[in-house]
Design a protein around this motif. Structure first.
Motif, PDB file in Angstrom:
ATOM      1  N   SER A   1      -4.623  -2.766  13.360  1.00 55.17           N
ATOM      2  CA  SER A   1      -5.014  -2.886  12.202  1.00 55.17           C
ATOM      3  C   SER A   1      -5.524  -4.157  11.585  1.00 55.17           C
ATOM      4  O   SER A   1      -6.315  -4.470  11.181  1.00 55.17           O
ATOM      5  CB  SER A   1      -4.040  -2.198  11.281  1.00 55.17           C
ATOM      6  N   ALA A   2      -4.677  -5.220  12.043  1.00 60.55           N
ATOM      7  CA  ALA A   2      -4.987  -6.832  11.800  1.00 60.55           C
ATOM      8  C   ALA A   2      -6.229  -7.160  12.493  1.00 60.55           C
ATOM      9  O   ALA A   2      -6.790  -7.795  11.799  1.00 60.55           O
ATOM     10  CB  ALA A   2      -3.552  -7.360  12.040  1.00 60.55           C
ATOM     11  N   GLN A   3      -6.277  -6.853  13.692  1.00 61.48           N
ATOM     12  CA  GLN A   3      -7.486  -7.167  14.480  1.00 61.48           C
ATOM     13  C   GLN A   3      -8.929  -6.479  13.915  1.00 61.48           C
ATOM     14  O   GLN A   3      -9.556  -7.271  13.681  1.00 61.48           O
ATOM     15  CB  GLN A   3      -7.533  -6.624  16.235  1.00 61.48           C
ATOM     16  N   ARG A   4      -8.772  -5.333  13.315  1.00 62.07           N
ATOM     17  CA  ARG A   4     -10.002  -4.764  12.739  1.00 62.07           C
ATOM     18  C   ARG A   4     -10.225  -5.406  11.512  1.00 62.07           C
ATOM     19  O   ARG A   4     -11.394  -5.598  11.169  1.00 62.07           O
ATOM     20  CB  ARG A   4      -9.697  -3.148  12.450  1.00 62.07           C
TER      21      ARG A   4
ATOM     22  N   PHE B   1      -0.117  -6.589   8.088  1.00 60.68           N
ATOM     23  CA  PHE B   1      -0.691  -5.074   8.457  1.00 60.68           C
ATOM     24  C   PHE B   1       0.506  -4.378   9.176  1.00 60.68           C
ATOM     25  O   PHE B   1       1.506  -5.158   9.793  1.00 60.68           O
ATOM     26  CB  PHE B   1      -1.748  -5.272   9.269  1.00 60.68           C
ATOM     27  N   LYS B   2       0.367  -3.198   9.172  1.00 59.90           N
ATOM     28  CA  LYS B   2       1.504  -2.292   9.951  1.00 59.90           C
ATOM     29  C   LYS B   2       1.563  -2.764  11.643  1.00 59.90           C
ATOM     30  O   LYS B   2       2.584  -2.623  12.411  1.00 59.90           O
ATOM     31  CB  LYS B   2       1.407  -1.021   9.720  1.00 59.90           C
ATOM     32  N   SER B   3       0.497  -2.754  12.021  1.00 53.46           N
ATOM     33  CA  SER B   3       0.276  -2.939  13.444  1.00 53.46           C
ATOM     34  C   SER B   3      -0.856  -4.422  13.712  1.00 53.46           C
ATOM     35  O   SER B   3      -1.646  -4.476  13.144  1.00 53.46           O
ATOM     36  CB  SER B   3      -0.221  -1.928  14.203  1.00 53.46           C
TER      37      SER B   3
ATOM     38  N   GLY C   1      -3.351   0.185   6.770  1.00 55.20           N
ATOM     39  CA  GLY C   1      -2.439  -0.325   7.248  1.00 55.20           C
ATOM     40  C   GLY C   1      -1.819  -1.657   6.653  1.00 55.20           C
ATOM     41  O   GLY C   1      -0.983  -2.354   7.048  1.00 55.20           O
ATOM     42  N   LEU C   2      -2.740  -1.815   5.375  1.00 53.51           N
ATOM     43  CA  LEU C   2      -2.342  -3.210   4.797  1.00 53.51           C
ATOM     44  C   LEU C   2      -0.836  -3.348   4.081  1.00 53.51           C
ATOM     45  O   LEU C   2      -0.726  -2.093   3.275  1.00 53.51           O
ATOM     46  CB  LEU C   2      -3.427  -3.666   3.681  1.00 53.51           C
TER      47      LEU C   2
ATOM     48  N   GLU D   1       1.018  -1.199   0.246  1.00 55.48           N
ATOM     49  CA  GLU D   1      -0.087   0.046  -0.120  1.00 55.48           C
ATOM     50  C   GLU D   1       0.871   1.314   0.083  1.00 55.48           C
ATOM     51  O   GLU D   1       0.716   2.276  -0.698  1.00 55.48           O
ATOM     52  CB  GLU D   1      -0.944  -0.170   1.331  1.00 55.48           C
ATOM     53  N   GLU D   2       2.045   1.260   0.986  1.00 53.00           N
ATOM     54  CA  GLU D   2       2.915   2.371   0.972  1.00 53.00           C
ATOM     55  C   GLU D   2       4.332   1.757   0.661  1.00 53.00           C
ATOM     56  O   GLU D   2       4.501   0.585   1.276  1.00 53.00           O
ATOM     57  CB  GLU D   2       2.681   2.873   1.918  1.00 53.00           C
TER      58      GLU D   2
END
Length: 743
Positions: free
Chosen positions: A622-625, A617-619, A594-595, A39-40
């Motif tokens: 973010s992964a849990q969401r 994911f970055k964190s 954050g992917l 993504e970034e």
């Protein structure tokens, strides 16, 4: 990639920076070359930063690639090539580089004592496999070609290369070629590699897990001393999947080229390696031949008793993805001392009197190497080991290497641009030094010279104490700890135990089921959670659980630790994904902030996408969401936070399967239990736990911006080799160890 926890350590002194040329960031297009989706691609803060995008299917990093990475990290000049296997952002913000070498340890030690290595696992997010060590592991990772530096050349070797016919005192009985083959002439079948040798030197073999999709040539086991020889050479290029076949050349005994084909790789080419192959994009662009076409033609062309001849032939066969049992490898036929190998160019000049691989030649003869290996094998058969031993190849090679080392470029730019320049030579050209800390009794060492400060200590404890004081003063540090290696018999027992343990953990008992239950529906249900290797129907089981054996008593603890592995942080495992899942995911970017990467494994046999994937994911947040969304009513996928780090998955795939009846009680091998009990304070569990803690504590005291690598080099013995393992990370200003983790 930054940890979510905050907090900094106080450092009384200002961080000492080395002058570096500014370094451009790696763009998204170059990042995607590793087979991941970003993504970034650019970190927001300007600080030294390692990308999570390290490798694709193959997690192994060669010693040359490791050297390439270290050279870039230490020097950081625009004329030093960027590493091909990972990304290092803002190299000019690195403070220094520290490499901890745990001599005597391997991948097996890490997985056997996975729980005890908890501190290292949680401190270093990036892990990669290393091949078994060479005879001089340290020299390999810093790019040294010889053990002596140019400044230490003996006067007797400063002149021209001595003639092979010079009458120096030679004891042919001590030559490794004579020691292996004897003095008399040998037959063709005697020169063939045995199956055990092929296994030791990593040739593709039938039945091995990493060779499942390889094509087997037609052979009938009737190879004789009159069987035909074929010289084989393959040219490779660098793609997003690593080095793959780009050209194949096959030469028959008379020197006639019977096959010379260009091959179009399936993946995007990152580097044609034209300086070696002579092949450019313009030459390869119109080619339509695929790997499967070459495999089919080669299988039809070779007679059943054909003997393939090549130099480092294992690499050629792996590039071809083919298995052939009758091989002569000239790099092993002309055997060298201490496991080293003569270069093909050197053997061609000394044995055959011909110059090959000339850099100033306008056209590149792709069949030249294949024909040369064939001629070398024929020379060996014609004249025998004694004749070759009398040439004193080892002395000639050492002399040639020392003379090459003495021809140093005159200025800094030339030193850095030279492809074979070691890190030591590059540091010297910049007026800097390498620090090497080790024990006095260690066999592996670097040459002590004006650009390498060697400090020898009496124990590992003293090495650690010196490291605390000396590391901040040098731009590049190698700190070597030594541990007693296990015996070959004990190593095999440990290997077997680890295989059984992971097999047990991957097994689930479920029931009860009636005799009339729908087996097809049952298999479909289990496969919806992920790939299933096998299902055994057991009617009397009345619960869902893993096998309860002596090896799985710590299973819950191990699963918890796997979930907490730093490499798994922010990674999701999803099952039931379709072929269009990736496109659907990218259409909803706001839902999945954050992917960093979408990892879509493919079947090795048919190349089709599997029905599960990993999202990085970055964190953790973010992964849990994302997990809540993907397992909800709209997406209806099964998933959880990932349990299997990629380095572990790659290692397990390479192990031969351990087949046992379900429910069989496993007793730990007595030999291992007895041996470990006698070690007391050197018990490997204690060693792994204690030194993992000590190294992480030292790491936490280093200045922010310190790149740190932990290398377990692997081991070699007469009974086989064990691969190594590497861990790495950068000490960031926001980084702090989890409370109570390694205090």
């Amino acid at each position: 990639m930054e940890p979510e926890s905050e907090g900094t350590e106080g450092h009384p002194r200002k961080v000492r920076k080395r002058r570096q040329a500014p370094n451009k960031l790696v763009g998204a297009a170059e990042a995607v070359k590793a087979g991941w989706d970003l993504e970034e691609s650019q970190p927001e803060a300007k600080k030294a930063h390692l990308s999570t995008i390290l490798f694709t299917d193959n997690c192994e990093v060669t010693h040359d690639q490791l050297c390439e990475f270290l050279k870039y990290a230490v020097l950081g000049k625009s004329n030093v090539p960027k590493p091909s296997w990972c990304q290092l952002f803002h190299q000019d913000h690195l403070n220094n580089v520290v490499v901890f070498v745990l001599q005597g340890m391997s991948q097996l030690h890490f997985y056997r004592f996975y729980l005890e290595f908890g501190c290292l696992r949680k401190a270093f997010r990036h892990k990669f496999r290393l091949p078994p060590p060479s005879s001089d592991f340290l020299a390999d990772i810093v790019g040294l070609q010889v053990k002596q530096t140019a400044g230490e050349l003996p006067k007797t070797m400063e002149g021209s290369l001595p003639s092979p016919n010079s009458k120096a005192a030679i004891n042919v009985q001590n030559d490794p070629i004579v020691q292996k083959f004897g003095s008399e002439k040998v037959s063709l079948t005697r020169c063939l590699l045995t199956k055990e040798e092929m296994r030791t030197f990593h040739f593709p073999l039938q039945g091995f897990p990493d060779c499942e999709n390889f094509v087997l040539t037609k052979h009938n086991g009737s190879v004789t001393d009159n069987s035909p020889l074929f010289g084989l050479n393959c040219e490779m290029c660098l793609t997003s999947k690593g080095r793959v076949l780009m050209r194949i050349s096959l030469v028959s005994e008379g020197g006639c080229c019977v096959m010379d084909k260009l091959v179009k790789p399936e993946n995007k080419i990152l580097d044609h390696l034209s300086s070696f192959s002579g092949i450019t994009n313009k030459i390869l662009n119109p080619v339509t031949t695929k790997l499967k076409d070459v495999q089919r033609q080669l299988k039809a062309l070779l007679p059943p008793d054909a003997v393939l001849v090549g130099h480092s032939l294992d690499l050629d066969l792996r590039a071809l993805k083919m298995i052939h049992p009758y091989v002569i490898d000239t790099s092993l036929l002309y055997i060298r001392e201490q496991g080293r190998r003569f270069k093909l160019k050197f053997l061609a000049k000394v044995i055959l009197g011909k110059d090959i691989q000339c850099p100033d030649r306008l056209d590149h003869d792709a069949t030249e190497d294949a024909r040369t290996t064939l001629e070398l094998a024929q020379y060996f058969l014609k004249y025998g080991p004694k004749k070759i031993a009398e040439l004193n190849l080892e002395a000639l090679a050492n002399c040639q290497e020392l003379q090459a080392a003495s021809q140093e470029p005159r200025n800094t730019a030339e030193v850095l641009q030279h492809p074979n320049t070691s890190i030591l030579e590059s540091l010297e050209s910049m007026g800097q030094k390498l620090l090497f800390l080790t024990q006095e009794t260690d066999a592996g060492e670097l040459p002590s010279s004006r650009n390498c400060q060697t400090i020898k200590c009496l124990s590992n404890k003293e090495v650690l104490e010196q490291a605390r004081v000396e590391i901040p003063l040098f731009p590049f540090n190698i700190v070597q700890f030594s541990f007693k290696a296990f015996s070959s018999i004990l190593t095999e027992e440990m290997n077997k135990r680890v295989r059984i343990k992971w097999t047990e953990i991957s097994t689930v008992y479920a029931g009860p089921f009636s005799k009339n239950c729908n087996l097809r529906a049952l298999k479909r249900l289990f496969k919806s959670f992920g790939p299933v290797q096998s299902i055994t129907f057991v009617l009397e089981t009345h619960q869902v659980q893993r096998p309860v054996t002596e090896l799985t008593l710590d299973c819950d603890t191990l699963v918890h630790e796997l979930q907490g592995d730093s490499e798994n942080q922010g990674t999701l495992y999803l099952s039931g994904v379709s072929e269009t899942f990736k496109e659907q995911l990218l259409q909803e970017p706001r839902l999945f902030l954050g992917l960093e990467a979408v990892i879509l494994p493919k079947d090795l046999k048919n190349g089709k996408q599997k029905k599960y994937c990993f999202l990085k994911f970055k964190s953790f947040g973010s992964a849990q969401r994302a997990l809540n969304i993907l397992t909800g009513k709209d997406w209806k996928l099964k998933g959880r936070h990932a349990l299997t780090p990629r380095h572990l998955h790659a290692w397990l795939r390479g192990l031969p399967p351990e087949s046992r009846p379900p429910g069989l009680h496993v007793v730990p091998p007595r030999l291992e239990q007895e041996a470990l009990q006698t070690l007391k304070v050197d018990h490997p569990k204690i060693v792994a736990w204690r030194w993992g803690q000590k190294i992480v504590k030292l790491y936490n005291t280093l200045y922010p911006g310190t790149l740190c690598l932990i290398l377990l080099p692997g081991t070699n013995s007469t009974h086989g080799s064990l691969s190594g393992l590497g861990l790495m990370g950068i000490k960031e200003e926001e980084e702090s160890t989890a409370p109570g983790l390694c205090s």
